[in-house]
Design a protein around this motif. Structure first.
Motif, PDB file in Angstrom:
ATOM      1  N   TYR A   6       0.838  -1.188   0.000  1.00  0.00           N
ATOM      2  CA  TYR A   6       0.000   0.000   0.000  1.00  0.00           C
ATOM      3  C   TYR A   6       0.876   1.241   0.000  1.00  0.00           C
ATOM      4  CZ  TYR A   6      -3.982  -2.939   1.016  1.00  0.00           C
ATOM      5  OH  TYR A   6      -4.960  -3.896   0.941  1.00  0.00           O
ATOM      6  N   ALA A  31      -5.644   3.838  -0.950  1.00  0.00           N
ATOM      7  CA  ALA A  31      -6.412   2.665  -1.374  1.00  0.00           C
ATOM      8  C   ALA A  31      -7.447   2.227  -0.342  1.00  0.00           C
ATOM      9  CB  ALA A  31      -5.470   1.499  -1.672  1.00  0.00           C
ATOM     10  N   GLU A  61      -3.570  -2.245  -4.609  1.00  0.00           N
ATOM     11  CA  GLU A  61      -3.266  -1.145  -5.519  1.00  0.00           C
ATOM     12  C   GLU A  61      -2.774  -1.606  -6.879  1.00  0.00           C
ATOM     13  OE1 GLU A  61      -0.738   1.744  -3.589  1.00  0.00           O
ATOM     14  OE2 GLU A  61      -2.517   2.775  -2.891  1.00  0.00           O
ATOM     15  N   GLU A  62      -2.771  -2.891  -7.138  1.00  0.00           N
ATOM     16  CA  GLU A  62      -2.335  -3.374  -8.444  1.00  0.00           C
ATOM     17  C   GLU A  62      -3.180  -2.721  -9.531  1.00  0.00           C
ATOM     18  OE1 GLU A  62      -2.880  -5.753  -5.950  1.00  0.00           O
ATOM     19  OE2 GLU A  62      -0.755  -5.949  -5.536  1.00  0.00           O
ATOM     20  N   HIS A 109      -3.112   0.365 -10.435  1.00  0.00           N
ATOM     21  CA  HIS A 109      -3.257   1.810 -10.263  1.00  0.00           C
ATOM     22  C   HIS A 109      -2.038   2.516 -10.854  1.00  0.00           C
ATOM     23  CE1 HIS A 109      -6.162   1.582  -6.605  1.00  0.00           C
ATOM     24  NE2 HIS A 109      -6.630   0.995  -7.663  1.00  0.00           N
ATOM     25  N   LEU A 110      -2.275   3.642 -11.459  1.00  0.00           N
ATOM     26  CA  LEU A 110      -1.192   4.454 -11.994  1.00  0.00           C
ATOM     27  C   LEU A 110      -1.029   5.686 -11.122  1.00  0.00           C
ATOM     28  CD1 LEU A 110      -2.108   4.360 -15.785  1.00  0.00           C
ATOM     29  CD2 LEU A 110      -0.446   2.948 -14.576  1.00  0.00           C
ATOM     30  N   GLU A 111       0.184   6.176 -11.033  1.00  0.00           N
ATOM     31  CA  GLU A 111       0.450   7.374 -10.249  1.00  0.00           C
ATOM     32  C   GLU A 111       1.221   8.346 -11.111  1.00  0.00           C
ATOM     33  OE1 GLU A 111       2.739   8.694  -6.183  1.00  0.00           O
ATOM     34  OE2 GLU A 111       2.054   6.642  -6.397  1.00  0.00           O
TER      35      GLU A 111
END
Length: 77
Positions: free
Chosen positions: A6, A24, A63-64, A66-68
């Protein structure tokens, strides 16, 4: 048992210490006087949050996928 990562975000507070949020996990917020204490408190908060989800039979988010991205904008001064 599986390991889940996370992302945690720190906000330095004007009166001292750090507020930590876990994006998340909505509502998962904690505080520590130092960065190390804030990390420890975040770990505990995440564990309690997940335990609560499992007791309710709800899925544990990850969080797999997810883009940041960090966005920089100009603000008139």
């Amino acid at each position: 048992m599986r390991l889940v990562n996370y992302r945690i975000l720190f906000r330095e507070e004007p009166e001292g210490g750090y507020t930590v949020i876990v994006p998340a996990l909505p509502g998962c917020v904690t505080f520590g006087e130092t960065v190390d204490e804030a990390i420890a408190m975040a770990r505990e908060a995440v564990e309690v949050y997940i335990e609560s989800l499992r007791e309710k039979g709800e899925e544990v988010p990850a969080e797999e996928g997810h883009l940041e991205y960090r966005l920089t904008v100009e603000v008139p001064g």
